[in-house]
Design an enzyme around this catalytic site. Structure first.
Site, PDB file in Angstrom:
ATOM      1  N   SER A 128       0.849  -1.199   0.000  1.00 22.47           N
ATOM      2  CA  SER A 128       0.000   0.000   0.000  1.00 22.47           C
ATOM      3  C   SER A 128       0.875   1.236   0.000  1.00 22.47           C
ATOM      4  CB  SER A 128      -0.897   0.012   1.249  1.00 22.47           C
ATOM      5  OG  SER A 128      -1.520   1.266   1.409  1.00 22.47           O
ATOM      6  N   TYR A 147      -1.470   0.154  10.095  1.00 20.36           N
ATOM      7  CA  TYR A 147      -1.785  -0.420   8.787  1.00 20.36           C
ATOM      8  C   TYR A 147      -0.614  -0.220   7.825  1.00 20.36           C
ATOM      9  CZ  TYR A 147      -3.670  -0.856   4.107  1.00 20.36           C
ATOM     10  OH  TYR A 147      -3.845  -1.212   2.784  1.00 20.36           O
TER      11      TYR A 147
END
Length: 250
Positions: free
Chosen positions: A145, A155
């Site tokens: 990501s 995350y």
């Protein structure tokens, strides 16, 4: 004839989102696609959509953190189709629930986040490895990501670990003829994101891009098709950022 004709691809998190889109694209190129998802019904529904379009696909249920189940899934796919040519480690936790500060999430959620996003990649790679070893053009593509390159969230840290594992596995599996790469998507306006993302957040993120406009699901699909193809035969251990320049850096 497409290079994917007769080859087998396993896509985790294949019941929806990027995973489902990857499955459709690969099946459209002639591959047999095995969609794996913790939601077995969702995986089979996505596979049924592909079959309705004339592609070859099956859905299988399984948690990517379950070592025994992933070993079964990979062995079953390989037995039915003679081996595995592509593994897409796409399954991951990324909802608003797991995008909170660590102090708010607490240890249990952080542990689950890393279990799925990081250990899941290792688990599936180890399970698929014996069935990919020595196969011409074998490739693994992990989904990281843009958050991995920007810091500031658990995350993002989990996806930074995915980028690290990509290099580690590229080193370890290269001797077996397996290339390993990753994709770091930026803001991609999938149907889900369009529904859930506040306009203010979209505007803030897009202001950071070097290319104006919307990132789309097909941008990530095209990146996958490239990295998994013969055109990328000399590319391994890399993380391709598809972010409109938002996460540009050295």
């Amino acid at each position: 004839m497409s290079e994917w004709q007769g080859r087998t691809a396993v896509v985790t998190g294949g019941g929806r989102g990027f995973g489902k889109a990857f499955g459709k694209a690969l099946a459209g190129e002639g591959a047999h696609v095995v969609l794996v998802d913790i939601d077995a019904g969702g995986a089979e529904a996505a596979a049924a959509e592909i079959r309705a379009l004339g592609g070859s696909a099956e859905g299988m249920g399984g948690d990517v953190t379950d070592e025994a189940r992933m070993a079964e899934v990979m062995a079953q796919a390989a037995k039915a189709h003679g081996g595995i040519d592509l593994l897409v480690n796409n399954a991951g936790l990324h909802s608003d629930e797991y995008g909170q500060p660590i102090l708010k999430m607490g240890l249990a959620k952080v542990r689950r986040l890393f279990d799925v996003n990081v250990i899941g990649v290792a688990c599936c790679t180890l399970a698929a490895h014996p069935h990919m070893k020595g196969r011409a053009g074998a490739s693994i593509v992990n989904i990281s990501s843009s958050a991995a390159h920007m810091g500031g969230s658990a995350y993002g840290d989990s996806k930074l670990a995915v980028a690290g594992l990509t290099i580690t596995f590229a080193r370890e599996l290269g001797v077996d003829g397996i290339r390993v790469n990753a994709i770091s998507p930026g803001l991609m306006l999938t149907d889900t994101i369009r529904k859930e993302l506040p306009e203010a957040t979209k505007a803030r993120v897009q202001a950071m891009q070097l290319i104006a406009g919307d990132g789309l699901e097909e941008d990530i699909v095209e990146a996958l098709l490239y990295l998994a193809s013969k055109k990328a035969r000399f590319v391994t251990g890399e993380t391709l950022r598809v972010t409109g320049g938002m996460a540009a850096g050295v």
